[in-house]
Motif scaffolding. Structure first.
Motif, PDB file in Angstrom:
ATOM      1  N   PRO B 194     -11.211 -16.990  17.030  1.00 41.82           N
ATOM      2  CA  PRO B 194     -12.188 -15.919  16.787  1.00 41.82           C
ATOM      3  C   PRO B 194     -13.629 -16.420  16.717  1.00 41.82           C
ATOM      4  O   PRO B 194     -14.533 -15.757  17.244  1.00 41.82           O
ATOM      5  CB  PRO B 194     -11.734 -15.308  15.453  1.00 41.82           C
ATOM      6  CG  PRO B 194     -10.749 -16.271  14.872  1.00 41.82           C
ATOM      7  CD  PRO B 194     -10.147 -17.021  16.012  1.00 41.82           C
ATOM      8  N   LYS B 195     -13.846 -17.583  16.145  1.00 39.31           N
ATOM      9  CA  LYS B 195     -15.228 -18.076  16.048  1.00 39.31           C
ATOM     10  C   LYS B 195     -15.780 -18.487  17.412  1.00 39.31           C
ATOM     11  O   LYS B 195     -16.915 -18.202  17.742  1.00 39.31           O
ATOM     12  CB  LYS B 195     -15.295 -19.273  15.089  1.00 39.31           C
ATOM     13  CG  LYS B 195     -15.090 -18.889  13.631  1.00 39.31           C
ATOM     14  CD  LYS B 195     -15.157 -20.127  12.761  1.00 39.31           C
ATOM     15  CE  LYS B 195     -14.839 -19.772  11.310  1.00 39.31           C
ATOM     16  NZ  LYS B 195     -14.757 -20.980  10.473  1.00 39.31           N
ATOM     17  N   SER B 196     -14.958 -19.162  18.159  1.00 43.67           N
ATOM     18  CA  SER B 196     -15.401 -19.601  19.476  1.00 43.67           C
ATOM     19  C   SER B 196     -15.638 -18.387  20.385  1.00 43.67           C
ATOM     20  O   SER B 196     -16.613 -18.341  21.144  1.00 43.67           O
ATOM     21  CB  SER B 196     -14.349 -20.533  20.084  1.00 43.67           C
ATOM     22  OG  SER B 196     -14.815 -21.124  21.262  1.00 43.67           O
ATOM     23  N   PHE B 197     -14.757 -17.409  20.269  1.00 40.89           N
ATOM     24  CA  PHE B 197     -14.903 -16.210  21.100  1.00 40.89           C
ATOM     25  C   PHE B 197     -16.168 -15.450  20.711  1.00 40.89           C
ATOM     26  O   PHE B 197     -16.893 -14.944  21.572  1.00 40.89           O
ATOM     27  CB  PHE B 197     -13.671 -15.311  20.965  1.00 40.89           C
ATOM     28  CG  PHE B 197     -13.615 -14.250  22.030  1.00 40.89           C
ATOM     29  CD1 PHE B 197     -13.259 -14.571  23.326  1.00 40.89           C
ATOM     30  CD2 PHE B 197     -13.954 -12.932  21.741  1.00 40.89           C
ATOM     31  CE1 PHE B 197     -13.233 -13.600  24.322  1.00 40.89           C
ATOM     32  CE2 PHE B 197     -13.933 -11.956  22.731  1.00 40.89           C
ATOM     33  CZ  PHE B 197     -13.561 -12.295  24.019  1.00 40.89           C
ATOM     34  N   GLU B 243      -7.938 -24.617  12.132  1.00 37.45           N
ATOM     35  CA  GLU B 243      -8.547 -25.941  12.307  1.00 37.45           C
ATOM     36  C   GLU B 243      -8.858 -26.253  13.778  1.00 37.45           C
ATOM     37  O   GLU B 243      -9.628 -27.168  14.071  1.00 37.45           O
ATOM     38  CB  GLU B 243      -7.649 -27.028  11.688  1.00 37.45           C
ATOM     39  CG  GLU B 243      -6.298 -27.240  12.352  1.00 37.45           C
ATOM     40  CD  GLU B 243      -5.194 -26.300  11.817  1.00 37.45           C
ATOM     41  OE1 GLU B 243      -5.535 -25.267  11.217  1.00 37.45           O
ATOM     42  OE2 GLU B 243      -4.000 -26.607  12.044  1.00 37.45           O
ATOM     43  N   LEU B 244      -8.248 -25.499  14.690  1.00 33.70           N
ATOM     44  CA  LEU B 244      -8.539 -25.742  16.115  1.00 33.70           C
ATOM     45  C   LEU B 244      -9.648 -24.833  16.642  1.00 33.70           C
ATOM     46  O   LEU B 244     -10.039 -24.932  17.801  1.00 33.70           O
ATOM     47  CB  LEU B 244      -7.266 -25.532  16.967  1.00 33.70           C
ATOM     48  CG  LEU B 244      -6.105 -26.498  16.744  1.00 33.70           C
ATOM     49  CD1 LEU B 244      -5.032 -26.284  17.806  1.00 33.70           C
ATOM     50  CD2 LEU B 244      -6.556 -27.955  16.754  1.00 33.70           C
ATOM     51  N   ASP B 245     -10.119 -23.925  15.824  1.00 35.74           N
ATOM     52  CA  ASP B 245     -11.202 -23.049  16.252  1.00 35.74           C
ATOM     53  C   ASP B 245     -12.533 -23.821  16.158  1.00 35.74           C
ATOM     54  O   ASP B 245     -12.581 -24.941  15.646  1.00 35.74           O
ATOM     55  CB  ASP B 245     -11.229 -21.792  15.363  1.00 35.74           C
ATOM     56  CG  ASP B 245     -12.039 -20.653  15.981  1.00 35.74           C
ATOM     57  OD1 ASP B 245     -12.624 -20.845  17.069  1.00 35.74           O
ATOM     58  OD2 ASP B 245     -12.077 -19.561  15.366  1.00 35.74           O
ATOM     59  N   LEU B 246     -13.567 -23.223  16.654  1.00 34.99           N
ATOM     60  CA  LEU B 246     -14.908 -23.804  16.566  1.00 34.99           C
ATOM     61  C   LEU B 246     -15.276 -23.989  15.098  1.00 34.99           C
ATOM     62  O   LEU B 246     -14.994 -23.130  14.264  1.00 34.99           O
ATOM     63  CB  LEU B 246     -15.890 -22.835  17.236  1.00 34.99           C
ATOM     64  CG  LEU B 246     -17.275 -23.339  17.582  1.00 34.99           C
ATOM     65  CD1 LEU B 246     -17.231 -24.345  18.723  1.00 34.99           C
ATOM     66  CD2 LEU B 246     -18.152 -22.153  17.990  1.00 34.99           C
ATOM     67  N   LYS B 247     -15.937 -25.097  14.795  1.00 36.97           N
ATOM     68  CA  LYS B 247     -16.393 -25.312  13.418  1.00 36.97           C
ATOM     69  C   LYS B 247     -17.660 -24.490  13.181  1.00 36.97           C
ATOM     70  O   LYS B 247     -18.411 -24.231  14.092  1.00 36.97           O
ATOM     71  CB  LYS B 247     -16.693 -26.797  13.189  1.00 36.97           C
ATOM     72  CG  LYS B 247     -15.487 -27.710  13.392  1.00 36.97           C
ATOM     73  CD  LYS B 247     -14.464 -27.568  12.253  1.00 36.97           C
ATOM     74  CE  LYS B 247     -13.148 -28.274  12.596  1.00 36.97           C
ATOM     75  NZ  LYS B 247     -12.338 -27.580  13.626  1.00 36.97           N
ATOM     76  N   ASP B 248     -17.885 -24.108  11.910  1.00 38.19           N
ATOM     77  CA  ASP B 248     -19.119 -23.359  11.568  1.00 38.19           C
ATOM     78  C   ASP B 248     -20.361 -24.212  11.850  1.00 38.19           C
ATOM     79  O   ASP B 248     -20.341 -25.413  11.648  1.00 38.19           O
ATOM     80  CB  ASP B 248     -19.095 -22.974  10.079  1.00 38.19           C
ATOM     81  CG  ASP B 248     -18.035 -21.906   9.819  1.00 38.19           C
ATOM     82  OD1 ASP B 248     -17.945 -20.970  10.641  1.00 38.19           O
ATOM     83  OD2 ASP B 248     -17.310 -22.025   8.812  1.00 38.19           O
TER      84      ASP B 248
END
Lengths: 248, 248
Positions: B194-197, B243-248
């Motif tokens: 969700p963060k990367s998207f 943990e595999l999503d984009l970091k903040d």
């Protein structure tokens, strides 16, 4: 496919490696289809890789193309290796006419392509845009599992396809484009991973006969001995890094 | 495709995940094609996953099939997701008739498939037969590069395809099977990352409109609300591991 001057095929691919372009070249060579390997021509004669950028930008095809190989036949511009190979195979009579056989051929082509991605990822398991040396640790791990599991499983699948077809061709009774693809896969595996290939060889007698039969086809034989065949090297998909081969 | 009883499509795929089978389901649902999701039927009624083993062994198709999804239409048995989707799209009128458009559609389908493999390999960078937890370190590294490089590069390519087509469909002026595939890719990416998207979203306004338009197609809308749509989960290709999503 008409063989007149306007219809000479143009292949666009990187200059100094076999890569995915080689699957296309083998079909063109086996069928004696006139083609120009455009990027490998001297820049002064219209060659060079600037064409690939122009395809990416959408300038050359009317739509953007993500990555080569790209084939131009008359007004038709085709991209994605399995797409090009299917198109050429069907146009050039290198696959049976029946729809079921053509669907089956495309299925096998896509499974060969899956194996190709697995081979590529042995040396690039983390990212395509990093050098091998930057991802060597993960590469050693991935290669280990490739030899233990992925390669034996996929290669024995293809051997079984031959056994079910009761012969040495993957689809139908004549050599098809899928056999040319499989030839390239087998010689590539042998180049990249000689020990691992040696180990699976006793289990794939039919595949080895397929490979030898394709290598003896007159036009393929002539091509392999010509300067048009780029030697395997460590810029391609099949790379010989001894540390990634099967351990003794 | 004839709609008579003998021609009811049979889909064979794992029971409890969307996976690659979902690309096939979306086409069948959007075209109101009668089909049976065979493995999801109770075993007492002929369901279960033993069918998949029988296909693997060659028992069911006359030739061995490496992995599902598998589609049976009358006597024709088709395997490999891009192969099935192209076949159905062309048969069911979900792609223009012209050869150039069909080749282009297949090209885009194969590029979506490349992105799908890249998504899968974020959680399985070392080996398919290991658990995620056994390859988590390499996964973190691969996911990082996926968000930095692979995803933005591929997703902006698809956005450019829409811009070149001057609309919100990837090929031609009507919704094609490739748009359904892209819809699934976009909702899958949003589920997994969700963060990367969120980060790439401002750069892909046309793709977001494509996604919303597909979600509003009456049969797709009904399907997404039905029990036939398996929810995303961590057995599929699109897995939400924070943990595999984009970091903040």
């Amino acid at each position: 496919m008409s063989q007149n001057q306007a219809e000479i095929c143009e292949l666009y691919y990187w200059q100094s490696l076999q890569g995915r372009g080689e699957f296309v070249r083998l079909i063109l060579e086996d069928t004696a289809t006139p083609y120009i390997d455009v990027c490998r021509q001297p820049e002064a004669e219209g060659g060079g890789i600037s064409h690939i950028m122009a395809f990416r930008n959408g300038e050359k095809a009317g739509h953007p193309i993500f990555a080569p190989p790209i084939l131009k036949v008359g007004d038709v511009i085709i991209n994605q290796t399995p797409n090009i190979c299917r198109f050429l195979g069907e146009r050039l009579g290198l696959v049976p006419n029946e729809e079921a056989a053509r669907l089956y051929a495309n299925q096998i082509m896509l499974t060969i392509n899956d194996l190709l991605v697995a081979v590529h990822d042995t040396h690039h398991p983390v990212a395509t845009n990093l050098y091998y040396e930057e991802q060597k640790e993960a590469a050693l791990e991935r290669a280990y599992h490739f030899h233990q599991e992925r390669l034996p499983k996929l290669i024995s699948y293809f051997e079984k396809v031959l056994a079910y077809n009761e012969g040495y061709t993957l689809v139908g009774k004549e050599t098809s484009y899928v056999d040319l693809m499989m030839f390239q896969m087998l010689v590539g595996l042998n180049y990249a991973f000689p020990k691992s290939f040696q180990k699976v060889s006793p289990d794939i007698p039919r595949l080895l006969q397929l490979r030898d039969a394709v290598a003896q086809r007159p036009r393929i034989k002539a091509y392999l001995q010509s300067p048009r065949r780029i030697p395997f090297n460590e810029n391609g998909i099949f790379r010989h890094y001894p540390e990634l081969d099967l351990k003794d």
